[in-house]
Design an enzyme around this catalytic site. Structure first.
Site, PDB file in Angstrom:
ATOM      1  N   ASP A 262      -7.005  -1.229  -4.698  1.00 51.10           N
ATOM      2  CA  ASP A 262      -8.044  -0.842  -3.741  1.00 51.10           C
ATOM      3  C   ASP A 262      -8.939   0.248  -4.325  1.00 51.10           C
ATOM      4  O   ASP A 262     -10.167   0.204  -4.183  1.00 51.10           O
ATOM      5  CB  ASP A 262      -7.428  -0.316  -2.440  1.00 51.10           C
ATOM      6  CG  ASP A 262      -6.579  -1.342  -1.711  1.00 51.10           C
ATOM      7  OD1 ASP A 262      -6.833  -2.546  -1.872  1.00 51.10           O
ATOM      8  OD2 ASP A 262      -5.666  -0.914  -0.973  1.00 51.10           O
TER       9      ASP A 262
ATOM     10  N   ASP B 169       0.866  -1.177   0.000  1.00 51.88           N
ATOM     11  CA  ASP B 169       0.000   0.000   0.000  1.00 51.88           C
ATOM     12  C   ASP B 169       0.901   1.224   0.000  1.00 51.88           C
ATOM     13  O   ASP B 169       1.972   1.211   0.613  1.00 51.88           O
ATOM     14  CB  ASP B 169      -0.903   0.011   1.236  1.00 51.88           C
ATOM     15  CG  ASP B 169      -2.005  -1.037   1.175  1.00 51.88           C
ATOM     16  OD1 ASP B 169      -2.456  -1.373   0.061  1.00 51.88           O
ATOM     17  OD2 ASP B 169      -2.428  -1.505   2.242  1.00 51.88           O
TER      18      ASP B 169
END
Length: 179
Positions: free
Chosen positions: A149, A127
């Site tokens: 995401d 991330d």
């Protein structure tokens, strides 16, 4: 019964491929150029930061304290089965609108992008997008996320909105008109 794939179903698959490619390229760049747990760049003051973190859990790092075998089962094997099921439904369904087909493919691409990390990155899902959240919901910063995401969330919202709109349109079409 012959199995044929309609072009209108194949074209949105390009979005899935694009999401997977963008997700994996951006993650590879982050892994290569930004040391883990550090900030690589900031924009608009500290509103948007590009960071390098790994997530062994799911959304908001939920489940990251589970034993590794359970995490692998619940966060890799089960989602893989769900993605396969969604792909089968996608190609068998002839009632999706164009927007719904594109949204489903965006969700599939995002899901596969994160699954690649779950299966091939021992540290977990990479991330890197970190956004200031100004204390809303008690959060100074929104939980860090990635391209996959983003695709899942944006396309999920589009898909839900399109289903709601089609239900509303169908209800209006079937309701008796007043004279």
């Amino acid at each position: 019964m012959a199995f044929t794939i309609d072009r209108k179903k194949l074209l949105p698959c390009l979005l899935a491929a694009l999401v997977i490619a963008a997700d994996q390229i951006t993650k590879a760049l982050v892994v290569r150029y930004i040391p883990p747990f550090s900030i690589g760049a900031q924009f608009f003051g500290d509103f948007l930061r590009i960071v390098h973190v790994s997530n062994t859990g799911v959304a908001f790092s939920m489940g990251d304290s589970m034993p590794a075998a359970l995490r692998r089962l619940f966060f890799a094997v089960v989602p893989l089965a769900v993605i396969i099921l969604v792909i089968v439904v996608y190609f068998r369904n002839n009632t999706f609108t164009a927007l719904q087909r594109w949204a489903v493919c965006g969700i599939i691409g995002g899901g596969i992008g994160n699954l690649i990390d779950r299966f091939f990155r021992s540290a977990g899902v990479v991330d890197f997008i970190d956004v200031k959240f100004f204390g809303i919901f008690g959060l100074n910063r929104w939980p860090t996320f990635n391209v996959a995401d983003s695709a899942v969330v944006v396309c999920g919202i589009l898909l839900a909105a399109s289903f709601l709109l089609s239900v509303r349109t169908e209800a209006a079409r079937n309701s008796p008109t007043e004279s």
